[in-house]
Design an enzyme around this catalytic site. Structure first.
Site, PDB file in Angstrom:
ATOM      1  N   CYS A  90       0.811  -1.229   0.000  1.00  0.00           N
ATOM      2  CA  CYS A  90       0.000   0.000   0.000  1.00  0.00           C
ATOM      3  C   CYS A  90       0.838   1.270   0.000  1.00  0.00           C
ATOM      4  O   CYS A  90       0.364   2.319  -0.435  1.00  0.00           O
ATOM      5  CB  CYS A  90      -0.909   0.012   1.226  1.00  0.00           C
ATOM      6  SG  CYS A  90      -1.867  -1.498   1.472  1.00  0.00           S
ATOM      7  N   HIS A 363      -8.388   3.554  -3.499  1.00  0.00           N
ATOM      8  CA  HIS A 363      -7.043   3.162  -3.047  1.00  0.00           C
ATOM      9  C   HIS A 363      -6.395   2.203  -4.051  1.00  0.00           C
ATOM     10  O   HIS A 363      -6.346   0.997  -3.822  1.00  0.00           O
ATOM     11  CB  HIS A 363      -7.162   2.510  -1.665  1.00  0.00           C
ATOM     12  CG  HIS A 363      -5.906   1.933  -1.106  1.00  0.00           C
ATOM     13  ND1 HIS A 363      -4.638   2.378  -1.448  1.00  0.00           N
ATOM     14  CD2 HIS A 363      -5.718   0.919  -0.199  1.00  0.00           C
ATOM     15  CE1 HIS A 363      -3.738   1.666  -0.786  1.00  0.00           C
ATOM     16  NE2 HIS A 363      -4.369   0.777  -0.030  1.00  0.00           N
ATOM     17  N   CYS A 393      -1.261   2.385   6.835  1.00  0.00           N
ATOM     18  CA  CYS A 393      -0.957   0.998   7.156  1.00  0.00           C
ATOM     19  C   CYS A 393      -0.546   0.284   5.881  1.00  0.00           C
ATOM     20  O   CYS A 393      -0.848   0.747   4.774  1.00  0.00           O
ATOM     21  CB  CYS A 393      -2.154   0.310   7.795  1.00  0.00           C
ATOM     22  SG  CYS A 393      -3.661   0.308   6.796  1.00  0.00           S
TER      23      CYS A 393
END
Length: 408
Positions: A90, A363, A393
């Site tokens: 991520c 995202h 995160c």
């Protein structure tokens, strides 16, 4: 020691995976358009002076394989520019900015492209983090435990290390959100109210032209143009979101309404030494102050922003009170709320994700780091603020953070 400064930023609109505006775009073609848009903002830069093109991609492989960064450089006609594709899932394109920052501070280059891409729509063309036979069998018992919890629900999470067991490194992100919600006492109501806040703030930001200022329209394969994010929904209410059923556990709290969707998108920054920027007569958008990256159990990865942010703040000699705006990536409301609170930020206040976040906007894993940077700098400028913190995160049990000072 030179400072690393941002002199240009561009991002694509964000598409809904497999059904949205960018579903037919190859990741290399999409990234090439966005890197070109960022370079076009610096017309005085000789592209041959670019020291490296660093591209974050959460799930490299298939169409996102073949060292995608180098593919993009060649597509751009920059044969002398090297390229490296980086994955930290991520936060992959926070990592590329961090690498540019470190190289500049070390005196090993003056000009870098820090970019990120993810086209989840194309992952069925040979790229997945869950292909059969790819998981290490050492984690089979941990995966079986996670599966049993997913089917039946579970009591409050306890660290499997305490019993001499391995954590589930392959755990589904939604399961980690359920774990965080349980151990940190995040209620379903708070999660849903936070998600509604994200959608409503994004709706207002769109109406104000905020997102239009940072989006580069993308020319699609059929010649049409995509220029707006697919995800934000107008008129979202708590009553509607609270009716959604849990997705990951029968007795869970994580729903399709209080977590991010799957997405496609690309973004790029031009990162320079402050000395090079002065030589070119440029007024930088911002400077990188410091970064942080930390690890924690994969099974509670959503809590990663806390220690990573503390690390970045400590390296800068700052506290959270010195920060004007904060962007915590909204993978799940379940993890944003406790992360914000434990950093000393009101999750519903006027400092955090004030233009909405990934729950509304989306995202795309590898893109998100640079997308958030672009939104953060846009927000600092819109509100005439100075210091911004970006944090998230990271799948596999990590947290990452980066601090910026707005300069123009």
């Amino acid at each position: 020691m030179p400072d690393a400064v941002i002199v240009a930023a561009a991002r694509s609109p964000i598409g809904r995976a497999r059904k949205g505006s960018l579903k037919d775009m190859r990741p290399d073609d999409l990234t090439t358009q966005i890197v070109r848009a960022a370079l076009d903002q610096v017309p005085g830069l000789d592209p041959s002076e670019i020291d490296d093109l660093l591209l974050g991609c959460g799930l490299p492989g298939g169409e996102q394989g073949h060292n995608l960064a180098r593919v993009v450089a060649v597509q751009l006609g920059l044969d002398t520019v090297p390229g490296a594709t980086v994955t930290r899932y991520c936060s992959s394109s926070v990592q590329t900015t961090r690498m540019a920052f470190h190289a500049i501070r070390a005196g090993e280059g003056d000009v870098f492209v820090s970019a990120g891409v993810e086209t989840v729509s194309r992952l069925d063309r040979g790229s997945s983090d869950d292909l059969p036979g790819t998981h290490n069998p050492l984690f089979a018992e941990a995966e079986a435990r996670t599966s049993a919890i997913a089917e039946s629900g579970a009591e409050t999470w306890t660290d499997p290390r305490a019993d001499g067991e391995l954590p589930d490194v392959y755990i589904a992100m939604g399961q980690t959100a359920e774990n965080v919600a349980r151990i940190l006492g995040v209620t379903r109501e708070d999660m849903d109210r936070y998600a509604v806040r994200s959608q409503n703030l994004a709706e207002h930001a769109i109406a104000d032209g905020f997102y239009a200022r940072e989006i580069t329209p993308v020319i699609l394969p059929d010649g049409t143009v995509a220029s707006t994010d697919d995800g934000p929904r107008a008129g979202v209410t708590y009553d509607a979101v609270s009716q959604l059923k849990p997705v990951f556990r029968p007795d869970g709290s994580v729903t399709a309404g209080n977590c991010c969707p799957l997405n496609d998108g690309a973004a790029a920054l031009i990162v320079m030494s402050d000395t090079k920027a002065r030589d070119l007569g440029l007024t930088p958008l911002a400077r990188v102050i410091s970064t942080g990256v930390t690890g924690l159990s994969p099974e509670i990865m959503g809590y990663g922003p806390v220690e990573a942010s503390k690390q970045a703040l400590a390296r800068a000699g700052m506290t959270i009170d010195d920060v004007d705006l904060v962007e915590i990536n909204e993978a799940f409301a379940a993890q944003v709320i406790p992360s914000a609170r434990d950093l000393g930020i009101d999750p519903f206040g006027d400092k955090l994700n004030v233009h909405g976040g990934a729950i509304a906007v989306g995202h795309p894993f590898g893109m998100t780091g640079v997308r958030i940077t672009t939104t953060l700098l846009n927000g600092l400028r819109a509100k005439d603020k100075s210091i911004g913190l970006e944090t998230m995160c990271v799948g596999g049990g990590q947290g990452m953070a980066i601090l910026y000072e707005r300069l123009s």
